[in-house]
Design an enzyme around this catalytic site. Structure first.
Site, PDB file in Angstrom:
ATOM      1  N   SER A 143     -20.223 -43.483  35.719  1.00 10.42           N
ATOM      2  CA  SER A 143     -20.423 -44.678  34.892  1.00 10.42           C
ATOM      3  C   SER A 143     -21.919 -44.953  34.857  1.00 10.42           C
ATOM      4  O   SER A 143     -22.658 -44.471  35.725  1.00 10.42           O
ATOM      5  CB  SER A 143     -19.704 -45.860  35.562  1.00 10.42           C
ATOM      6  N   TYR A 156     -17.183 -51.314  42.695  1.00  9.08           N
ATOM      7  CA  TYR A 156     -17.170 -50.339  41.592  1.00  9.08           C
ATOM      8  C   TYR A 156     -18.492 -49.559  41.572  1.00  9.08           C
ATOM      9  O   TYR A 156     -18.491 -48.327  41.501  1.00  9.08           O
ATOM     10  CB  TYR A 156     -16.927 -51.071  40.269  1.00  9.08           C
ATOM     11  N   LYS A 160     -18.917 -45.509  42.118  1.00  6.67           N
ATOM     12  CA  LYS A 160     -19.456 -44.679  41.037  1.00  6.67           C
ATOM     13  C   LYS A 160     -20.772 -44.007  41.455  1.00  6.67           C
ATOM     14  O   LYS A 160     -21.085 -42.913  40.995  1.00  6.67           O
ATOM     15  CB  LYS A 160     -19.610 -45.505  39.760  1.00  6.67           C
TER      16      LYS A 160
HETATM   17  N1  LIG Z   1     -14.110 -48.402  29.932  1.00  7.76           N
HETATM   18  C1  LIG Z   1     -15.363 -48.486  30.348  1.00  7.76           C
HETATM   19  O1  LIG Z   1     -16.130 -49.381  29.925  1.00  7.76           O
HETATM   20  C2  LIG Z   1     -15.880 -47.492  31.345  1.00  7.76           C
HETATM   21  C3  LIG Z   1     -17.269 -47.449  31.579  1.00  7.76           C
HETATM   22  C4  LIG Z   1     -17.760 -46.542  32.498  1.00  7.76           C
HETATM   23  C5  LIG Z   1     -16.901 -45.678  33.158  1.00  7.76           C
HETATM   24  N2  LIG Z   1     -15.559 -45.738  32.916  1.00  7.76           N
HETATM   25  C6  LIG Z   1     -14.695 -44.813  33.651  1.00  7.76           C
HETATM   26  O2  LIG Z   1     -13.927 -44.064  32.733  1.00  7.76           O
HETATM   27  C7  LIG Z   1     -12.765 -43.551  33.401  1.00  7.76           C
HETATM   28  C8  LIG Z   1     -11.553 -43.760  32.523  1.00  7.76           C
HETATM   29  O3  LIG Z   1     -11.268 -45.143  32.438  1.00  7.76           O
HETATM   30  P1  LIG Z   1     -10.893 -45.863  31.066  1.00  7.76           P
HETATM   31  O4  LIG Z   1     -12.028 -46.747  30.721  1.00  7.76           O
HETATM   32  O5  LIG Z   1     -10.394 -44.881  30.088  1.00  7.76           O
HETATM   33  O6  LIG Z   1      -9.733 -46.844  31.576  1.00  7.76           O
HETATM   34  P2  LIG Z   1      -8.133 -46.803  31.358  1.00  7.76           P
HETATM   35  O7  LIG Z   1      -7.565 -47.823  32.274  1.00  7.76           O
HETATM   36  O8  LIG Z   1      -7.848 -46.916  29.903  1.00  7.76           O
HETATM   37  O9  LIG Z   1      -7.757 -45.360  31.834  1.00  7.76           O
HETATM   38  C9  LIG Z   1      -7.739 -45.014  33.212  1.00  7.76           C
HETATM   39  C10 LIG Z   1      -6.557 -44.102  33.464  1.00  7.76           C
HETATM   40  O10 LIG Z   1      -6.514 -43.781  34.859  1.00  7.76           O
HETATM   41  C11 LIG Z   1      -5.154 -43.858  35.275  1.00  7.76           C
HETATM   42  N3  LIG Z   1      -5.069 -44.058  36.732  1.00  7.76           N
HETATM   43  C12 LIG Z   1      -5.316 -45.185  37.447  1.00  7.76           C
HETATM   44  N4  LIG Z   1      -5.092 -44.974  38.754  1.00  7.76           N
HETATM   45  C13 LIG Z   1      -4.709 -43.670  38.877  1.00  7.76           C
HETATM   46  C14 LIG Z   1      -4.359 -42.845  39.974  1.00  7.76           C
HETATM   47  N5  LIG Z   1      -4.328 -43.305  41.243  1.00  7.76           N
HETATM   48  N6  LIG Z   1      -4.035 -41.553  39.732  1.00  7.76           N
HETATM   49  C15 LIG Z   1      -4.038 -41.075  38.459  1.00  7.76           C
HETATM   50  N7  LIG Z   1      -4.345 -41.807  37.383  1.00  7.76           N
HETATM   51  C16 LIG Z   1      -4.691 -43.092  37.588  1.00  7.76           C
HETATM   52  C17 LIG Z   1      -4.576 -45.012  34.471  1.00  7.76           C
HETATM   53  O11 LIG Z   1      -3.164 -45.003  34.423  1.00  7.76           O
HETATM   54  C18 LIG Z   1      -5.236 -44.784  33.124  1.00  7.76           C
HETATM   55  O12 LIG Z   1      -4.463 -43.923  32.318  1.00  7.76           O
HETATM   56  C19 LIG Z   1     -12.716 -44.281  34.751  1.00  7.76           C
HETATM   57  O13 LIG Z   1     -13.199 -43.424  35.763  1.00  7.76           O
HETATM   58  C20 LIG Z   1     -13.656 -45.452  34.548  1.00  7.76           C
HETATM   59  O14 LIG Z   1     -14.197 -45.914  35.760  1.00  7.76           O
HETATM   60  C21 LIG Z   1     -15.041 -46.617  32.025  1.00  7.76           C
END
Ligand SMILES: NC(=O)c1ccc[n+]([C@@H]2O[C@H](COP(=O)([O-])OP(=O)(O)OC[C@H]3O[C@@H](n4cnc5c(N)ncnc54)[C@H](O)[C@@H]3O)[C@@H](O)[C@H]2O)c1
Length: 282
Positions: A143, A156, A160
């Site tokens: 992130s 968080y 990260k």
């Molecule tokens: N959305 C943002 O603004 C953002 C920014 C920076 C980084 N991220 C990172 O992107 C990645 C994806 O997140 P997203 O934003 O698509 O969110 P999201 O919640 O839409 O998707 C996350 C997915 O991870 C799954 N998950 C949660 N716990 C789990 C586990 N123990 N085992 C397997 N799967 C699991 C959830 O069911 C979901 O499908 C994450 O690592 C998040 O930290 C997101």
């Protein structure tokens, strides 16, 4: 990696958000796709979506926080498709609040999914990729929170940062021992996904979220900030390009305010200056 056709990609957290879009862009490039997620119903829907794009795809219910579950994911992927060329350690969860008000279980949950998820992924899939001997890519989702430090989201940020440093060390180790395996670290800015509702997947063995005023404030902020932000498709295209170009740092392009915040932090360290509070001007 320039050719994707008939190769196999494994994506964790593939039932929603960024992971689902990754699975779709890989499918569109003719790859076989293994979708892994803890949300069974959404996983079934996601596999249907990816299959409709013409790909061979399977869903494997996986808890990335569990060593045996990720071992089973690796085995299921190889049993079905014979080998794995792309691994996206993407599953992740979010919670916020003051560091001293958050519980041991809050820490445990984020460390289990965000840190251990990547650790289990690399421990099981890197030996498989080395044994294959072919060109492979590992993409760890960190992130912009791994390049800067802001208040009320400390756990968080910590997890990260761990993903980024682990990825950098992995990059060096593979460059020296198995250079056919490339590593990228995806550092997204705010993306319009379900990350603000991560608590839906909080493990049953951990106590309920510690809902304090600061926790509520932090969750409202992330809900508002992600709503209407970048479509996850943009991130998926960024990853694809990064794999093609063998780019390690997959950052928001250009003059992005998150990069300004990261630069300010790096400058603090360079000048041995106390941390500047410089949230992204978004
Ligand atoms: N959305 C943002 O603004 C953002 C920014 C920076 C980084 N991220 C990172 O992107 C990645 C994806 O997140 P997203 O934003 O698509 O969110 P999201 O919640 O839409 O998707 C996350 C997915 O991870 C799954 N998950 C949660 N716990 C789990 C586990 N123990 N085992 C397997 N799967 C699991 C959830 O069911 C979901 O499908 C994450 O690592 C998040 O930290 C997101």
């Amino acid at each position: 990696m320039k050719e994707f056709e008939n190769k196999t990609a494994v994506v964790t957290g593939a039932a929603n958000g960024i992971g689902l879009e990754l699975a779709k862009v890989f499918a569109e490039r003719g790859m076989h796709v293994v979708l892994a997620d803890i949300e069974q119903d959404k996983l079934v829907e996601a596999v249907d979506t990816v299959t409709e794009l013409g790909a061979e795809a399977i869903g494997v219910v996986t808890d990335v926080g569990s060593d045996s579950s990720v071992a089973a994911l690796c085995k299921a992927s190889v049993d079905r498709f014979g080998s794995v060329q792309v691994l996206c350690n993407n599953a992740g969860v979010y919670t916020g609040g003051l560091l001293w008000e958050q519980t041991v279980d809050d820490y445990e949950w984020l460390m289990r999914v965000n840190q251990w998820g990547v650790i289990h992924g690399l421990r099981h899939f890197v030996p498989q990729m080395i044994a294959q001997g072919d060109e492979c890519n590992i993409v760890n989702t960190a992130s912009m929170a791994s390049l800067c430090t802001l208040p009320f989201a400390g756990i968080y940020h910590m997890t990260k940062h761990a993903v980024l440093s682990l990825s950098e060390c992995l990059f060096h180790e593979l460059a020296m021992t198995a250079p056919q395996i490339s590593v990228s670290c995806l550092c997204p800015e705010l993306v319009n996904t379900g990350i603000a509702t991560s608590a839906r997947n909080r493990p049953a063995d951990l106590a309920e979220q510690n809902v304090t005023d600061m926790q509520k404030m932090s969750m409202t902020a992330i809900t508002d900030a992600t709503a209407g932000s970048l479509p996850p498709r943009v991130l998926a295209e960024r990853v694809l390009q990064g794999i093609k170009d063998n780019t390690f740092y997959l950052l928001p392009p250009g003059d992005n305010p998150w990069r300004d915040t990261a630069h300010s932090r790096l400058e603090d360290i360079r000048l041995v200056r106390n941390p500047t509070f410089a949230p992204p001007a978004i």
